[in-house]
Design a protein around this motif. Sequence first.
Motif, mmCIF file in Angstrom:
data_model
loop_
_atom_site.group_PDB
_atom_site.id
_atom_site.type_symbol
_atom_site.label_atom_id
_atom_site.label_comp_id
_atom_site.label_asym_id
_atom_site.label_seq_id
_atom_site.Cartn_x
_atom_site.Cartn_y
_atom_site.Cartn_z
ATOM 1 N N LEU A 77 34.560 44.758 37.513
ATOM 2 C CA LEU A 77 35.633 45.370 38.301
ATOM 3 C C LEU A 77 35.226 46.742 38.825
ATOM 4 C CD1 LEU A 77 38.817 44.356 36.267
ATOM 5 C CD2 LEU A 77 37.726 43.172 38.189
ATOM 6 N N GLU A 81 35.224 47.787 42.721
ATOM 7 C CA GLU A 81 36.022 48.929 43.174
ATOM 8 C C GLU A 81 35.168 50.031 43.794
ATOM 9 O OE1 GLU A 81 38.106 49.565 39.517
ATOM 10 O OE2 GLU A 81 39.642 48.074 40.022
ATOM 11 N N ARG A 88 41.944 45.382 50.969
ATOM 12 C CA ARG A 88 42.358 43.980 50.807
ATOM 13 C C ARG A 88 41.258 43.142 50.162
ATOM 14 N NH1 ARG A 88 42.454 39.437 54.223
ATOM 15 N NH2 ARG A 88 44.053 37.988 53.560
ATOM 16 N N ALA A 91 41.028 44.190 46.502
ATOM 17 C CA ALA A 91 42.146 43.671 45.713
ATOM 18 C C ALA A 91 41.987 42.170 45.451
ATOM 19 C CB ALA A 91 43.468 43.950 46.419
ATOM 20 N N ASN A 92 41.558 41.413 46.459
ATOM 21 C CA ASN A 92 41.385 39.971 46.280
ATOM 22 C C ASN A 92 40.243 39.657 45.312
ATOM 23 O OD1 ASN A 92 43.554 39.143 47.842
ATOM 24 N ND2 ASN A 92 42.331 38.972 49.705
ATOM 25 N N VAL A 94 39.095 41.569 42.916
ATOM 26 C CA VAL A 94 39.556 41.973 41.583
ATOM 27 C C VAL A 94 40.499 40.909 41.025
ATOM 28 C CG1 VAL A 94 41.033 43.637 40.378
ATOM 29 C CG2 VAL A 94 39.151 44.449 41.829
ATOM 30 N N ALA A 95 41.437 40.430 41.835
ATOM 31 C CA ALA A 95 42.400 39.420 41.381
ATOM 32 C C ALA A 95 41.692 38.122 40.978
ATOM 33 C CB ALA A 95 43.431 39.148 42.474
ATOM 34 N N ILE A 96 40.685 37.731 41.730
ATOM 35 C CA ILE A 96 39.934 36.511 41.399
ATOM 36 C C ILE A 96 39.237 36.675 40.052
ATOM 37 C CG2 ILE A 96 37.973 35.050 42.062
ATOM 38 C CD1 ILE A 96 38.772 35.744 45.033
ATOM 39 N N GLN A 98 40.014 38.784 37.661
ATOM 40 C CA GLN A 98 41.011 38.885 36.591
ATOM 41 C C GLN A 98 41.543 37.511 36.204
ATOM 42 O OE1 GLN A 98 43.553 41.889 38.389
ATOM 43 N NE2 GLN A 98 42.763 43.440 36.973
ATOM 44 N N ALA A 99 41.785 36.636 37.180
ATOM 45 C CA ALA A 99 42.234 35.269 36.882
ATOM 46 C C ALA A 99 41.180 34.534 36.082
ATOM 47 C CB ALA A 99 42.542 34.525 38.188
ATOM 48 N N GLU A 102 41.129 35.920 32.509
ATOM 49 C CA GLU A 102 42.260 35.430 31.719
ATOM 50 C C GLU A 102 42.048 33.981 31.292
ATOM 51 O OE1 GLU A 102 45.738 36.243 34.091
ATOM 52 O OE2 GLU A 102 45.302 38.407 34.065
#
Length: 196
Positions: A77, A81, A88, A91-92, A94-96, A98-99, A102
């Motif tokens: 991450l 960053e 955008r 953020a995308n 990072v979200a990928i 993070q998913a 998890e």
Amino acid sequence: MKTAYLDAFSGLSGDMMVGALIDAGADAAALERAMVGLGLRGYRIATRHKDVSGIAAVKFDVEVSAAQPERHLGEILKMIEGAGLSSRATANAVAIFQALGEAEAKVHRTTSDHVHFHEVGAVDSIIDIVGAAWALDQLEIGTLLVSALPMGTGFARSRHGIIPVPAPATAELLAGFPVRLGDGSAEMVTPTGAAI
């Protein structure tokens, strides 16, 4: 923003996704320049046009030339960053990740901070995920729709040994998505593809 539809009849992986986005108009040279900001070493990006059964496509490859360290989610991450991408795309990406973190944490019964990314922490998976996020942003795609995904069957090798197909993290990421079973004895959807 645009909507893109993926007819993923033959599966989905990170490199397939980036190749499709380049074929749809994302600038391959600009993508390669954007990936330099990640600070990764020991790889080369290659794209080529190919024809399979009369259907033209772009093949995207990350050729790894040096051993890569295992990475934790926090390290990845920070790379994303600090890469100088648009807000955008950052953020995308990072979200990928993070998913993915998890899902791996749930499979290994730990927290995402303690997950060691082996295959998906390698330089090729990082480039695939960040490259896909960058290309979606460049093409101004805000919504991504996907057909039912073929899951495949059998077994695959991983750092943890032999695992079933679909990989546990893939199955976790695709919970609630339409899938097709019995499409052949191979890994049709990778964890990276599922996360994207």
